[in-house]
Scaffold this active site. Structure first.
Site, mmCIF file in Angstrom:
data_model
loop_
_atom_site.group_PDB
_atom_site.id
_atom_site.type_symbol
_atom_site.label_atom_id
_atom_site.label_comp_id
_atom_site.label_asym_id
_atom_site.label_seq_id
_atom_site.Cartn_x
_atom_site.Cartn_y
_atom_site.Cartn_z
ATOM 1 C CD GLU A 156 -3.851 -6.298 3.103
ATOM 2 O OE1 GLU A 156 -4.575 -5.556 3.805
ATOM 3 O OE2 GLU A 156 -2.631 -6.136 2.999
ATOM 4 C CD GLU B 97 -2.901 -1.077 2.353
ATOM 5 O OE1 GLU B 97 -2.636 -0.364 3.322
ATOM 6 O OE2 GLU B 97 -3.906 -1.799 2.297
HETATM 7 C C1 GLA Z 1 -3.980 -2.736 5.287
HETATM 8 C C2 GLA Z 1 -2.641 -3.405 5.406
HETATM 9 C C3 GLA Z 1 -2.618 -4.556 6.330
HETATM 10 C C4 GLA Z 1 -3.494 -4.288 7.526
HETATM 11 C C5 GLA Z 1 -4.863 -3.993 7.075
HETATM 12 C C6 GLA Z 1 -5.817 -3.805 8.213
HETATM 13 O O1 GLA Z 1 -4.708 -3.049 4.189
HETATM 14 O O2 GLA Z 1 -2.053 -3.766 4.190
HETATM 15 O O3 GLA Z 1 -1.295 -4.738 6.734
HETATM 16 O O4 GLA Z 1 -2.994 -3.221 8.246
HETATM 17 O O5 GLA Z 1 -4.845 -2.805 6.343
HETATM 18 O O6 GLA Z 1 -7.096 -3.450 7.774
#
Ligand code: GLA
Length: 676
Positions: free
Chosen positions: A305, A152
């Site tokens: 995710e 991210e």
């Molecule tokens: C992000 C991160 C993860 C985690 C999630 C929690 O997407 O990539 O490491 O912190 O959020 O929602």
């Protein structure tokens, strides 16, 4: 591999796994549970830098070697992350200049994650080094499903390294300082620059910053992070690893990347998607994230995710429930995801996100939560035929496009606009929601893209438009396209300079209107237009120059003046909506327009009964995803079989509320919703 070709032999199922947080006995239990749930993919290494390189230049990989041996023996593949989103303490001690600086001058300290100054040479070098090291060791591993570069991208830095890089970026963009001064209107408030070296990132200052400087800094930051990602990719390629490369984008709350140019540099787009509403809108949100990711990717994509357990809203976590969690997973796959991956596999016992949901909850595998995960694994295993790609054409056919560009998001975040309650993502999402509610498939469209597949294009709050973009829109309409433009579109050029002479200046001729004043409404006030629809938030003092009036204002000094207009241009038409339409008005008008154009829902009548129907094309077959969010049973007839239950739908397949089905059909085979 070319982008758009990512086709694993099965739906990828699993999530982020952090074995470095656990002892080997827990690894054994994890692998046993993964087998039980039919997990076939884990993501490793996302935040493992201090475990992989505990002191500078000393790499420790035996633990990862052992993990890879174990998962390989269990038939599980992996995404391998470069751990650069979270530099270890030794790094920031040695290179304090590589910590990011906020606009107010505060230099952040170690203690969380994402604390890196993207332009700091030491950070870039350490990132390249660890990427290369991982690629040398694991780049040809047969279980490697792809490189997950960083995590991210999104930390903005306003410090001295960023300042120098920003100046160089500006010099490349503008060529001469005079050109920059003109584009930025630096004559206002005595900001005329004599040299690029005088320019800083937008930092804390006495009053409002220059909007052109603000948006250019967002563009620069996206480009700078992209350059860092490309460097990592090149290190990986230079040692011969050919595994697909991706980086996980994030939705919905913040956006620091210009996704189209980022997608160009990846083999497949991946997305982290966290729902932000628990009502029925959660399902619309799944569709929104999926349509964006598929459009950015230009085909299949990877859901990297999502939250297994709950939705975080209003400061608490609301459980999703098994059926709903499964419907969400299918909703992503219906719209092109090749995966159902989660953050994270096992819920952490300690650390900052110890309360974040996971596939294995704190209470362990003997729980209703894990039972739902096992159910999901069984379902996903039966969906393997879905991942094969069609010989040609899109994964999901759509005749509707919605323009998307990060410039508009960033433009509406500049200060002192006519209203401080403006949000690009809210406008775009509301527009997408209208089509979702009507059961009509949608693509997002890149500016200047080929629009031959799209008969209807919507511009929602596309505040800046360049000359080339205006010409592209004109050609679309002249050539027979149907264009809908909402308020806040086309007010400015790419430097956020207002096009004068009447609003919206960039599109005035195309729309056949001329606006004199922008008149935002007080929060909570609703007005009624002459067609009976309601509007909120925004009105304009508008006249038509060469357009018909579809609806007029009826309130106050605007009474009887144009609110919604339509013009004919060449073979096409363009509608302008100057009022901030409510969701209901938007739903009503966009679905009526689609019906007028003969653009049908995937399964007519389904959406009204809470049944979401999406047709995903694959090799030699279509798969009709049926996700029943409604309250009463429905029956669908099609000449095919449900991959989930094995039942035939030829005589009609009944779905109870909450249930899902995925029908394998001949390409373009007819489908019908039966009356109960
Ligand atoms: C992000 C991160 C993860 C985690 C999630 C929690 O997407 O990539 O490491 O912190 O959020 O929602």
């Amino acid at each position: 591999m070319t982008r758009g070709d990512y086709a694993p032999a099965q739906v990828l199922f699993g999530g982020d796994w952090s074995p470095e947080q656990w002892d080997p006995a827990t690894w054994d239990e994890d692998l046993a549970l993964m087998r039980r749930a039919k997990v076939n993919t884990v993501t490793l290494g996302v935040f493992s830098w201090s475990a992989l390189e505990p002191t500078e230049g000393a790499f420790v990989t035996d633990w990862l070697d052992e993990i890879l041996e174990r998962i390989t023996a269990a038939g599980i593949g992996f995404f391998l992350a470069t751990p650069t989103a979270s530099p270890p303490p030794w790094f920031t001690r040695a290179h304090p200049d590589a910590l990011p600086v906020r606009p107010d001058g505060t230099r952040l300290t170690h203690g969380s994650r994402d604390t890196y100054a993207i332009s700091a040479p030491a950070y870039r070098e350490a990132s390249r080094r660890i990427a290369r090291r991982l690629a040398e060791r694991y780049g040809d591993h047969p279980g490697l499903r792809g490189w997950h570069l960083h995590n991210e991208y999104g930390t903005l830095d306003h410090g001295p390294h960023a300042e120098r890089a920003f100046q160089a970026w500006l010099a490349r963009r503008y060529g001469t300082i005079d050109a920059l001064n003109r584009a930025w209107t630096t004559a206002f408030w005595s900001q005329g620059y004599a040299d690029f070296a005088e320019i800083t990132p937008p930092r804390a200052t006495q009053y409002l910053p220059n909007p052109a400087q603000a948006i250019d800094f967002r563009r620069f930051s996206s480009d700078e992070m992209l350059a860092a990602m490309v460097e990592q990719r090149e290190e990986i390629r230079s040692v011969g690893s050919t595994a697909p490369v991706t980086t996980n984008f994030m939705l919905p709350t913040w956006n620091h990347l210009e996704q189209w140019s980022w997608a160009d540099e990846q083999d497949v787009v991946s997305l982290d998607h966290y729902l932000d509403t628990v009502g029925p809108d959660a399902e619309a949100h799944v569709a929104y994230g999926s349509d964006l990711a598929r459009s950015w990717s230009g085909g299949p994509w990877v859901l990297m995710e999502q939250n297994a357990r709950g939705i975080r809203v209003d400061g608490r976590t609301v459980a999703k429930g098994a059926d709903r969690m499964i419907r969400h997973c299918l909703g992503y796959i219906a719209r092109g995801s090749q995966s159902s991956l989660f953050f994270q596999w096992r819920q952490s016992a300690g650390g900052s996100e110890q309360w974040h949901g996971a596939l294995v909850p704190h209470a362990g595998g003997d729980t209703r939560g894990f039972a739902a995960v096992e159910r999901l694994g069984g379902i996903l295993e039966r969906l393997a035929p879905v991942t094969a790609l069609p010989a040609d054409g899109p994964l999901v056919r759509s005749e509707v496009g919605i323009l998307w560009h990060a410039d508009a998001w960033w433009a509406l975040e500049t200060p002192d606009l006519p209203s401080s309650h403006l949000s690009y993502s809210a406008e775009v999402r509301a527009t997408h929601r209208s089509f979702w509610r009507a059961g009509i498939p949608v693509d997002f469209v890149r500016p200047l893209a080929d629009l031959s597949a799209h008969r209807l294009l919507v511009l929602a709050a596309q505040y800046p438009l360049s000359d080339a973009q205006v010409t592209w829109l004109e050609e679309f309409v002249e050539g027979g396209g149907e264009l809908v433009v909402t308020y806040l579109s086309g007010l400015a050029d790419e430097h956020l300079r207002i096009a004068t002479g009447g609003y919206p200046g960039r599109l005035r001729e195309l729309l056949g209107v001329r606006g004199e004043e922008l008149l935002p409404l007080p929060a909570g006030e609703r007005i009624t237009l002459s067609d009976g629809s309601e509007a909120e938030g925004w009105t304009e003092l508008l006249e038509t120059t060469d357009a018909e009036v579809l609806a007029a204002y009826t309130h106050g000094e605007l009474a009887s003046l144009p609110a919604i207009t339509r013009a004919r241009r060449g073979a096409g038409r363009v509608t302008y909506v100057s009022a901030g339409w409510t969701q209901e008005a938007r739903d009503q008008r966009l679905s009526a327009l689609a019906a007028e154009l003969g653009i049908s829902p995937t399964l007519p009548g389904a959406a009204e009964r809470g049944l979401e129907a999406v047709r995903r094309r694959s090799a030699g077959a279509d798969h009709l995803f049926l996700l029943h969010h409604g309250a009463a049973p429905v029956t669908v007839r099609a000449d095919g079989q449900d991959l989930l239950s094995g039942d035939s739908a030829t005589g009609g397949l009944r779905l109870e509320p909450g249930e899902s089905a995925v029908l394998g059909l001949a390409p373009d085979a007819p489908i019908t919703l039966l009356e109960d």
